[in-house]
Enzyme design. Structure first.
Site, mmCIF file in Angstrom:
data_model
loop_
_atom_site.group_PDB
_atom_site.id
_atom_site.type_symbol
_atom_site.label_atom_id
_atom_site.label_comp_id
_atom_site.label_asym_id
_atom_site.label_seq_id
_atom_site.Cartn_x
_atom_site.Cartn_y
_atom_site.Cartn_z
ATOM 1 N N TYR A 1 -40.703 -25.378 1.520
ATOM 2 C CA TYR A 1 -40.484 -23.803 1.468
ATOM 3 C C TYR A 1 -38.944 -24.098 0.838
ATOM 4 O O TYR A 1 -38.151 -24.849 0.829
ATOM 5 C CB TYR A 1 -41.136 -22.899 2.215
ATOM 6 C CG TYR A 1 -39.810 -23.831 3.822
ATOM 7 C CD1 TYR A 1 -40.346 -24.970 4.752
ATOM 8 C CD2 TYR A 1 -39.429 -22.999 4.083
ATOM 9 C CE1 TYR A 1 -39.442 -24.921 5.788
ATOM 10 C CE2 TYR A 1 -38.413 -22.549 5.111
ATOM 11 C CZ TYR A 1 -38.690 -23.983 5.719
ATOM 12 O OH TYR A 1 -37.412 -23.981 6.704
ATOM 13 N N ASP B 1 -43.676 -34.724 6.492
ATOM 14 C CA ASP B 1 -42.595 -33.334 6.102
ATOM 15 C C ASP B 1 -41.124 -33.932 6.058
ATOM 16 O O ASP B 1 -40.750 -34.930 5.613
ATOM 17 C CB ASP B 1 -42.537 -32.917 7.744
ATOM 18 C CG ASP B 1 -43.081 -32.274 8.690
ATOM 19 O OD1 ASP B 1 -43.625 -31.921 9.288
ATOM 20 O OD2 ASP B 1 -44.404 -31.852 7.193
ATOM 21 N N ASP C 1 -38.087 -32.652 6.215
ATOM 22 C CA ASP C 1 -36.964 -33.197 7.008
ATOM 23 C C ASP C 1 -37.209 -34.599 8.015
ATOM 24 O O ASP C 1 -35.718 -34.665 8.407
ATOM 25 C CB ASP C 1 -37.165 -32.068 7.707
ATOM 26 C CG ASP C 1 -37.857 -31.705 8.682
ATOM 27 O OD1 ASP C 1 -37.110 -30.412 9.258
ATOM 28 O OD2 ASP C 1 -39.039 -32.122 8.554
ATOM 29 N N GLU D 1 -52.538 -31.388 14.963
ATOM 30 C CA GLU D 1 -53.653 -31.993 14.284
ATOM 31 C C GLU D 1 -55.058 -32.757 14.818
ATOM 32 O O GLU D 1 -55.356 -33.373 14.381
ATOM 33 C CB GLU D 1 -52.217 -33.859 14.929
ATOM 34 C CG GLU D 1 -51.285 -32.950 13.895
ATOM 35 C CD GLU D 1 -50.091 -32.055 14.968
ATOM 36 O OE1 GLU D 1 -50.567 -31.739 15.963
ATOM 37 O OE2 GLU D 1 -48.704 -32.091 14.311
ATOM 38 N N ASP E 1 -44.362 -23.911 -0.813
ATOM 39 C CA ASP E 1 -45.169 -22.248 -0.484
ATOM 40 C C ASP E 1 -44.341 -21.539 -1.300
ATOM 41 O O ASP E 1 -43.388 -20.484 -1.419
ATOM 42 C CB ASP E 1 -44.713 -22.071 1.693
ATOM 43 C CG ASP E 1 -45.410 -21.126 1.733
ATOM 44 O OD1 ASP E 1 -45.191 -20.467 2.990
ATOM 45 O OD2 ASP E 1 -45.564 -20.363 1.251
ATOM 46 N N HIS F 1 -38.322 -37.774 14.191
ATOM 47 C CA HIS F 1 -39.370 -36.348 14.055
ATOM 48 C C HIS F 1 -37.618 -35.820 13.983
ATOM 49 O O HIS F 1 -37.076 -34.635 14.922
ATOM 50 C CB HIS F 1 -39.515 -35.572 14.626
ATOM 51 C CG HIS F 1 -40.376 -34.429 14.323
ATOM 52 N ND1 HIS F 1 -39.845 -33.763 14.008
ATOM 53 C CD2 HIS F 1 -41.328 -34.051 13.893
ATOM 54 C CE1 HIS F 1 -40.437 -31.961 13.880
ATOM 55 N NE2 HIS F 1 -41.307 -32.927 13.717
#
Lengths: 338, 336
Positions: free
Chosen positions: A97, A199, A201, A288, A126, A315
């Site tokens: 996004y 993802d 990041d 998940e 998005d 993460h």
């Protein structure tokens, strides 16, 4: 006495015959099965599909799926590794996004992906329309990609920074990518593929992609910096099977694992066309599970990363940059893309 | 009845014996044929031959690319100036992740020499192993920061300058190493200071390669703004577009400039001054090297953002800390 003898005789006659018949039965069926399998294999070999670079002028490109040798337009960017006919394709689904760090995140993600052979990046924005920033970035990287977009309706969107676990971010985008995969690939004649949700990041080591390539159904591994721990990981017993989850936050979830901690074989996705991430009414941390419980059971999970003892994905989260000096009207030239 | 039974039995037995014998022979023949069942093995053989063909093709490709690379390599070795990237780093949870994704970017850049300087009294195995596995040309150094100069828990990141001793150590090693090389002070090369949490596009390295003295370009997400940049007029830098203290001699971020190796070797005293006031660190280094009009603007006359001053969040360890208090913390042998 004659009756007994009769019976004995009959038994002596019938028994070996039944044995013979069963042996015959087995040996007769097996070659039959092999013949059938043979034709199936012929089918697989006949139509071979591989992901190719998609023109971003179409929404999703189901045709035009030739293997394209990526041509370097700028000498600066390196080519991704040559496409191999043998390696399963890794389809990476990344929701993204618009925000100030978006271009930076996608740039360094692309730098990582450029090292992975047979990678197909499915980037889902998005947004109402595909933004020129992402379109240009994807084209310049030289990666094999598919560019999609779907806007999350306002009442689902996260407001500002608040992490509202009732509205999981990126769900609609991931579901769109799953739908695209199902529309593009045929269940019967699909080239081997692995689906991974990445993802924009997080940090991925190159080893991770090679570990997930051998996934038969769903494979799992530890993820660092999730659940308030150094890492969360599946619990693996001596037989190499997953029997639980080493987490603090709700370890009794059906699949107490982060989005970055598992990969699914494409065939499984195609065989279960009803499996999607649940959009509404999902408790925090159960996103998940909402998908995985429709695909596998705990017993079917394949532990990777040396039986879930090595960390190959982190993460990480990027700080929101402080843009206080922009002021109300914006200090910098808005035409310069960051 | 009994004789009839017996007779019947005998013939039945004989019949049965003959038929079973025939059946057994037939079954044996069937078993023999099963080995001949190529329908089952053919797909496997086909896969094997396909794999072999693929392997052969890839080997050809490698051979071809190496053949073309060889003459190119000689050319590149002499024509492409080496980019020396000095990265100070320190141990924290996200260190391994940051260095890994940094190395993944650097792996695409030809003729890059990574100088990693740890803020530590000795080299840590984590960084050592990482560098070995990275596949890059590297130098692993270490230099601990004095305790009073170090940021403490809870200090804001801007309170004390970070990485000063490490960058200076990198410069010192570079000078020492390069002086021993043939070519002396006339060597081609560029020195760039890359922090381990920033994001670099591949283009920026090609932009900086041709640096003659000091080149500059915009940096994104820094100085409280979307980007900071030098303002270029007539091909020269006339001032700096920044939201914070623009009156500094060189109001730019560490990631926004690169210095030619020649200049670094010609000025052996030039280094970062840890005592400089906040925001003057870059100026303390550049002041002795260039003047503003000698700066070379890159990135399309400083109009494109090719490097971003990203910062990574500190991961929340509440649960980990709680567990460790109970003695149930995660296995410390697992490297994160």
């Amino acid at each position: 006495m004659p009756k007994r003898r009769d019976i004995l005789a009959i038994v002596l006659i019938v028994l070996p015959w039944t044995l013979l018949i069963t042996v015959w039965h087995q040996s007769a069926i097996a070659p039959l099965l092999a013949i059938r399998k043979g034709t199936q294999y012929d089918g697989v070999e006949g139509k071979r599909e591989a992901g190719g670079q998609v023109q971003d002028s179409k929404e999703y490109c189901a045709s035009d799926k030739d293997i394209v040798e990526v041509v370097r337009t700028e000498y600066v960017y390196t080519r991704p590794p040559p496409w191999s006919d043998v390696l399963p394709t890794i389809h990476i689904i990344t929701p993204t996004y618009s925000r100030p760090v978006q271009k930076a995140e996608l740039t360094r993600l692309a730098n990582t992906f450029l090292h992975v052979p047979n990678l197909h990046w499915i980037l889902v924005e998005d947004s109402q329309r595909r933004t020129p920033l992402v379109t240009r970035l994807l084209r310049e990287t030289g990666l094999n990609y598919t560019h999609l977009n779907v806007e999350t309706p306002r009442n689902y969107k996260l407001r500002g920074d608040t992490r509202d676990p009732r509205i999981p971010r990126g769900t609609m985008q991931r579901n769109l990518a799953l739908r695209w995969l199902r529309e593009t690939f045929n269940a019967n004649s699909s080239q081997a593929g692995i689906v991974y949700f990445a993802d924009d990041d997080n940090t991925y080591s190159l080893e991770l992609f090679e570990e997930m390539r051998s996934t038969r159904k769903v494979s799992v591994w530890p993820v660092a910096f999730v659940g308030g721990l150094r890492y969360e990981s599946p619990k693996v017993n001596a037989a190499g099977k997953v029997y639980g989850w080493k987490t603090v936050f709700d370890p009794h979830r059906p699949f107490a694992i982060d989005m970055a901690g598992f990969a699914i074989n494409l065939r499984l996705i195609l065989f279960k066309p009803q499996a999607y991430f649940k959009l509404r009414g999902v408790k925090g941390g159960y996103q998940e599970s909402s998908l995985l419980r429709e695909l596998v059971t705990l017993n079917d999970l394949e532990p990777k990363a040396a039986n879930c003892t090595k960390i190959l994905v982190w993460h990480t989260r990027t700080e929101k940059p402080v843009l206080v000096n922009e002021g109300k009207k914006g200090f910098t030239d808005p035409n310069v893309e960051i | 009845m009994a004789t009839r039974m017996k007779l019947k039995l005998k013939t039945v037995f004989v019949l049965y014996f003959m038929v079973s014998l025939l059946g057994l022979v037939y079954a044996l023949m069937q078993l023999g044929q099963r080995c001949d069942c190529t329908e089952h093995d053919m797909p496997k053989d086909r896969t094997i031959s396909r794999l072999r063909g693929e392997l052969h093709r890839l080997q050809e490709q490698i051979r071809k690319s190496e053949a073309t690379k060889q003459p190119q390599k000689q050319a590149t070795k002499s024509s492409l100036p080496t980019i020396f990237v000095i990265t100070p780093t320190y141990a924290r949870l996200v260190q391994k992740a940051e260095l890994i994704r940094l190395s993944q970017t650097f792996l695409h850049v030809p003729q890059l020499h990574w100088i990693v300087v740890e803020d530590s009294p000795h080299k840590t195995p984590l960084v050592t192993d990482l560098l070995v596995k990275s596949g890059l040309t590297y130098t692993h150094l270490h230099m601990p920061t004095a305790k009073d100069r170090k940021l403490q828990e809870g200090d804001p990141s801007w309170l004390k300058p970070r990485g000063v001793e490490q960058r200076n150590e990198g410069l010192r090693w570079l000078r020492e190493d390069r002086r021993a090389q043939p070519g002396g002070d006339n060597q081609q090369g560029v020195v760039y200071f890359a922090d381990d949490d920033n994001t670099y596009s591949l283009q920026i390295f090609e932009e900086m390669r041709g640096t003659q003295r000091v080149s500059v370009w915009p940096v994104g997400l820094v100085g409280g703004m979307k980007y900071e940049r030098p303002v270029v007029e007539g091909g020269k830098v006339v001032r700096f577009h920044t939201g914070w203290r623009p009156s500094r001699p060189f109001p730019m971020d560490m990631a926004g400039f690169a210095v030619s190796l020649k200049l670094v070797l010609a000025n052996p005293e030039a280094c970062f001054d840890g005592e400089a006031p906040m925001g003057f660190l870059e100026s303390s280094f550049l002041q002795g090297l260039v003047t503003m009009d000698e700066l070379e603007p890159k990135a399309a006359n400083c109009s494109k953002v090719l490097v971003w001053h990203t910062r990574t969040e500190k991961p929340k360890m509440k649960r980990e800390e709680a567990l460790q208090a109970q003695g149930l913390g995660s296995d410390p042998a697992v490297e994160v």
